[in-house]
Design an enzyme around this catalytic site. Structure first.
Site, PDB file in Angstrom:
ATOM      1  N   GLU A   1      36.220  44.178  45.775  1.00 16.24           N
ATOM      2  CA  GLU A   1      37.526  44.016  46.442  1.00 16.24           C
ATOM      3  C   GLU A   1      38.511  45.113  46.081  1.00 16.24           C
ATOM      4  O   GLU A   1      39.215  45.615  46.941  1.00 16.24           O
ATOM      5  CB  GLU A   1      38.182  42.708  45.964  1.00 16.24           C
TER       6      GLU A   1
ATOM      7  N   LYS B   1      35.158  40.711  42.499  1.00 18.71           N
ATOM      8  CA  LYS B   1      36.378  41.357  41.990  1.00 18.71           C
ATOM      9  C   LYS B   1      36.229  42.877  42.056  1.00 18.71           C
ATOM     10  O   LYS B   1      37.147  43.580  42.461  1.00 18.71           O
ATOM     11  CB  LYS B   1      36.665  40.968  40.526  1.00 18.71           C
TER      12      LYS B   1
ATOM     13  N   TRP C   1      48.849  42.203  59.322  1.00 12.76           N
ATOM     14  CA  TRP C   1      47.434  42.436  59.006  1.00 12.76           C
ATOM     15  C   TRP C   1      46.733  42.448  60.354  1.00 12.76           C
ATOM     16  O   TRP C   1      46.641  41.418  61.020  1.00 12.76           O
ATOM     17  CB  TRP C   1      46.907  41.318  58.110  1.00 12.76           C
TER      18      TRP C   1
ATOM     19  N   ASN D   1      52.470  35.255  64.086  1.00 14.67           N
ATOM     20  CA  ASN D   1      51.298  35.153  63.199  1.00 14.67           C
ATOM     21  C   ASN D   1      50.252  34.333  63.919  1.00 14.67           C
ATOM     22  O   ASN D   1      50.614  33.371  64.599  1.00 14.67           O
ATOM     23  CB  ASN D   1      51.636  34.365  61.925  1.00 14.67           C
ATOM     24  N   GLY D   2      48.988  34.638  63.697  1.00  9.92           N
ATOM     25  CA  GLY D   2      47.926  33.842  64.303  1.00  9.92           C
ATOM     26  C   GLY D   2      47.176  34.635  65.351  1.00  9.92           C
ATOM     27  O   GLY D   2      47.316  35.861  65.442  1.00  9.92           O
TER      28      GLY D   2
ATOM     29  N   CYS E   1      49.639  38.040  57.792  1.00  7.03           N
ATOM     30  CA  CYS E   1      50.902  38.493  58.354  1.00  7.03           C
ATOM     31  C   CYS E   1      52.038  37.638  57.794  1.00  7.03           C
ATOM     32  O   CYS E   1      51.869  36.465  57.511  1.00  7.03           O
ATOM     33  CB  CYS E   1      50.979  38.424  59.872  1.00  7.03           C
TER      34      CYS E   1
ATOM     35  N   GLU F   1      31.415  36.160  41.091  1.00  4.94           N
ATOM     36  CA  GLU F   1      32.856  36.409  41.063  1.00  4.94           C
ATOM     37  C   GLU F   1      33.159  37.798  40.475  1.00  4.94           C
ATOM     38  O   GLU F   1      34.028  38.520  40.964  1.00  4.94           O
ATOM     39  CB  GLU F   1      33.550  35.294  40.258  1.00  4.94           C
TER      40      GLU F   1
ATOM     41  N   ARG G   1      50.638  39.087  52.279  1.00 11.74           N
ATOM     42  CA  ARG G   1      49.938  38.443  53.401  1.00 11.74           C
ATOM     43  C   ARG G   1      49.370  39.454  54.392  1.00 11.74           C
ATOM     44  O   ARG G   1      48.612  39.094  55.290  1.00 11.74           O
ATOM     45  CB  ARG G   1      50.893  37.514  54.141  1.00 11.74           C
TER      46      ARG G   1
ATOM     47  N   LYS H   1      46.154  38.406  51.302  1.00 10.07           N
ATOM     48  CA  LYS H   1      46.049  37.302  50.340  1.00 10.07           C
ATOM     49  C   LYS H   1      45.674  35.981  51.012  1.00 10.07           C
ATOM     50  O   LYS H   1      44.822  35.256  50.520  1.00 10.07           O
ATOM     51  CB  LYS H   1      47.390  37.174  49.607  1.00 10.07           C
TER      52      LYS H   1
ATOM     53  N   HIS I   1      12.997  39.475  42.453  1.00  8.20           N
ATOM     54  CA  HIS I   1      12.526  39.216  43.817  1.00  8.20           C
ATOM     55  C   HIS I   1      13.116  40.195  44.824  1.00  8.20           C
ATOM     56  O   HIS I   1      13.121  39.920  46.017  1.00  8.20           O
ATOM     57  CB  HIS I   1      12.853  37.773  44.210  1.00  8.20           C
TER      58      HIS I   1
HETATM   59  O1  M6R Z   1      43.599  30.966  49.258  1.00  9.94           O
HETATM   60  P1  M6R Z   1      42.132  30.703  49.186  1.00  9.94           P
HETATM   61  O2  M6R Z   1      41.689  30.362  47.814  1.00  9.94           O
HETATM   62  O3  M6R Z   1      41.678  29.665  50.173  1.00  9.94           O
HETATM   63  O4  M6R Z   1      41.465  32.056  49.587  1.00  9.94           O
HETATM   64  C1  M6R Z   1      40.087  32.176  49.732  1.00  9.94           C
HETATM   65  C2  M6R Z   1      39.660  33.625  49.746  1.00  9.94           C
HETATM   66  O5  M6R Z   1      40.228  34.291  50.831  1.00  9.94           O
HETATM   67  C3  M6R Z   1      40.055  34.332  48.460  1.00  9.94           C
HETATM   68  O6  M6R Z   1      39.538  33.710  47.335  1.00  9.94           O
HETATM   69  C4  M6R Z   1      39.578  35.804  48.479  1.00  9.94           C
HETATM   70  O7  M6R Z   1      38.198  35.852  48.411  1.00  9.94           O
HETATM   71  C5  M6R Z   1      40.244  36.562  47.338  1.00  9.94           C
HETATM   72  N1  M6R Z   1      40.675  37.845  47.791  1.00  9.94           N
HETATM   73  C6  M6R Z   1      39.355  36.733  46.162  1.00  9.94           C
HETATM   74  O8  M6R Z   1      39.870  37.547  45.176  1.00  9.94           O
END
Ligand code: M6R
Length: 620
Positions: free
Chosen positions: A500, A497, A75, A101-102, A2, A493, A27, A615, A516
């Site tokens: 996501e 990607k 969010w 926020n929170g 947020c 990773e 955010r 984010k 396995h």
């Molecule tokens: O800001 P941070 O690196 O602490 O964030 C951690 C994860 O939330 C962040 O890497 C998330 O997995 C991303 N969307 C990956 O692309």
């Protein structure tokens, strides 16, 4: 999670609020709203269940004026992304308006109490509870028939937040006081921007760029009482404190698309530069090592480190996994990698010569922050590997290393990941040189590190080929990503990607682990992406690749040399430049980032703002 903005001054609040919300949209972006107030008027609120662009469109039809205003982009946590649940929320027949926020953990008990007192709720949020609670406390502070005073609002805020359990960043307007804005923080960041006859509030510095360079980071348990010409900061335990006015870092500069179609693409292409920035000033050729200014440990303490814990979430956790291989191999120090969300609730037996690194792009991830706090409480030296200057984790850790990657706006992390790996490689070299690593080995590693920006630039040349490959596989429902040793985290990773931003189910595994269980998924419709550059495990990964081909699975292979064996077996081959194995994850990630990007585009997905994500994950 947020985004919050606030404005008080002599101009119209709306332009700042809207541009601020646009910059904070990364955010959270499921609903948005603003509220404004001007002298002798009522508070006006516009909210939409949608993005800031829709809020902007709504405001074109129904403009809102006033030199005081707050805004929010959400969010969802409590309650769906509806107009009613969008912020700002009104409390006590609109005496109070706030954005939050929170997460308020005790909101249900507070809500029943307020319902008992006759307050009516229109949303399912925990935030509306705070709005009514502040209104109730205001009523109590004012007493019967007393003339309303600013001090009543301050007292009401202090009384209300004393009853909250959980986290909050709050900006609050009071109907009777069009020249007053109050901000309060506990666990959810807020920055106050200091202007001339105007002041700003935001949940990070990005909205302030271009408006002011003077900023105050609010600390937990502080509230800011903000008037157009003056800011007072009060701390729960220490009363009035002198605000520490800092200068906005040049790194917070405005992030624009600069001609790219998406931030993610721009950030992928920025990697030669962001890696260069991570390296800058940190290589010490004369001593064949790296150097860091902010670890805040003596050489003796550094030599005495017996164990390293690397923690983070999501992509940053993948960086930690690469860091594990790097530090063990180059420095021979035992490393443990922990999900921050698990570490915060574990009670691992840790001795005193252990340092804990929190890896984080945003510096605001709630789990990483909590894990570091817990480790610090137990007496361990905590360090941050972080991108955002002045973020909560950067401020709270005992020391750390900034990535200097520049703002990363795309929700899918790209350049922050490769910068984290660059920093971790230098860290491993540094620790290694304090121990057994020879001068010659150090020199060789430095040569490889210095080559990185140009090697990554060259790697970006695979984009056209990756686009063609993406077109072949964009309709697949499942993908496997496989690699070994340094490239096992690369596989994780790559899979993250893809899922996501394209919503395709993807799994990453150490290639040998496949037999396995995951091999059961292999069929003619499930592509496997193999990361198979030269190195100690090349032959092994090749065998795993053959196992997939033997079962009719399509294979996309990433290789770093002309490789007839792989070319014969794989359906598609992507070439990356050669580099030593410990840096391969950086280089091999580039085609994987591009592959996800291209597939997501072909599937019509919103690359920069994928569904359900945000984010900075500032809730648990
Ligand atoms: O800001 P941070 O690196 O602490 O964030 C951690 C994860 O939330 C962040 O890497 C998330 O997995 C991303 N969307 C990956 O692309």
């Amino acid at each position: 999670m947020c985004g919050i903005v606030g404005y008080i001054g002599s101009k119209d609040a709306c332009p700042f609020l809207l541009s601020g919300l646009q910059r904070l949209e990364y955010r959270g972006y499921d609903s948005a709203g603003i509220a404004t107030l001007r002298q002798s008027d009522n508070i006006r609120v516009t909210k939409v269940a949608g993005r800031v662009a829709e809020l902007d469109a709504a405001l074109q039809h129904k403009p809102m004026a006033g030199p005081l205003g707050i805004g929010h982009t959400r969010w969802a946590t409590h309650g769906a992304a509806t107009q009613d649940n969008a912020h700002p929320h009104l409390g006590g027949s609109a005496a109070v308006t706030l954005a939050h926020n929170g997460v308020i953990e005790n909101y249900e008990s507070l809500k029943s109490e307020l319902v008992g007192k006759g307050y009516q709720f229109v949303s399912q949020t925990d935030s509306e509870v705070v709005a009514h609670l502040v209104a109730e406390c205001l009523k109590e502070a004012q007493g019967d028939g007393a003339e309303p005073e600013v001090q009543h609002c301050v007292d009401a805020m202090q009384a209300a937040i004393a009853r909250l359990r959980g986290t909050y960043g709050l900006v609050v307007m009071f109907r009777e006081f069009p020249d007053l804005l109050i901000a309060a923080r506990c666990g959810s960041p807020l920055v106050v921007g200091v202007g001339k006859q105007e002041q700003f509030v935001a949940s990070d510095t990005s909205p302030l760029v271009g408006f002011t360079e003077r900023i105050i980071y609010l600390a937990d348990h502080q509230i800011a009482v903000i008037r157009p010409d003056n800011i007072q900061v009060l701390h729960r335990d220490h009363g009035r404190v002198r605000p520490d006015i800092q200068t906005l870092s040049s790194q917070s500069q405005d992030a624009s698309l600069e001609g790219y179609e998406h931030y993610m693409l721009k950030e992928i292409y920025e990697q030669p530069q962001s890696i260069q920035n991570a390296l800058r000033g940190r290589i010490d050729r004369d001593n064949a090592t790296a150097k860091f200014g902010g670890l805040n440990l003596t050489t003796q303490q550094l030599r005495g480190i017996q164990r390293v814990i690397l923690t983070g979430c999501g992509t940053s956790w993948h960086s930690a996994l690469v860091g594990d291989y790097l530090i063990e191999e180059l420095a021979r120090i035992p490393v443990e990698v922990e999900y921050a969300s698990e570490l915060r609730y574990r009670n691992p037996p840790v001795d005193h010569d252990t340092v804990v690194f929190g890896i984080t792009q945003s510096g605001e991830t709630a789990d990483t922050l909590a894990a570091l706090r817990e480790m610090k409480r137990k007496g361990h030296h905590t360090l941050a590997i972080c991108n955002v200057i002045g973020s909560s984790i950067a401020q709270e850790a005992d020391g750390g290393i900034y990535l200097h990657a520049g703002p990363e706006i795309g929700v899918a992390s790209t350049k922050a990941f490769t910068s984290q790996l660059t920093v971790l490689s230098m860290l491993a070299l540094y620790f290694g040189r304090l121990r057994h690593l020879s001068f010659e080995a150090g020199q060789r590693i430095i040569t490889q590190l210095e080559l990185l920006p140009q090697v990554v630039e060259q790697t970006l040349g695979c984009h056209k080929q990756v686009r063609e490959i993406a077109a072949k596989y964009a309709d697949a429902s499942n993908f496997l990503y496989l690699g070994r040793k340094f490239n096992f985290p690369t596989a994780l990773e790559g899979a993250l990607k893809l899922k996501e931003i394209s919503y395709i189910h993807a799994e990453g595994y150490p290639a040998a682990e496949m037999k396995h269980g995951p091999i059961a998924l292999v069929d003619e419709n499930t592509p496997s992406v193999f990361i198979v550059p030269q190195g100690t495990v090349y032959e092994k990964v090749l065998s795993n690749l053959q196992e997939v081909k033997a079962r009719g699975g399509p294979v996309i292979a990433i290789v770093d040399h002309e490789d007839p064996q792989v070319t014969k077996l794989a359906d598609d081959v992507i070439h990356i430049p050669e580099i030593e194995d410990f840096l391969q994850p950086i280089v091999a990630s580039i085609p994987l980032q591009l592959l996800s990007y291209e597939i997501a585009l072909l599937r019509g997905c919103d690359v920069d703002k994928p569904r359900n994500l945000a984010k900075s994950v500032t809730v648990e």
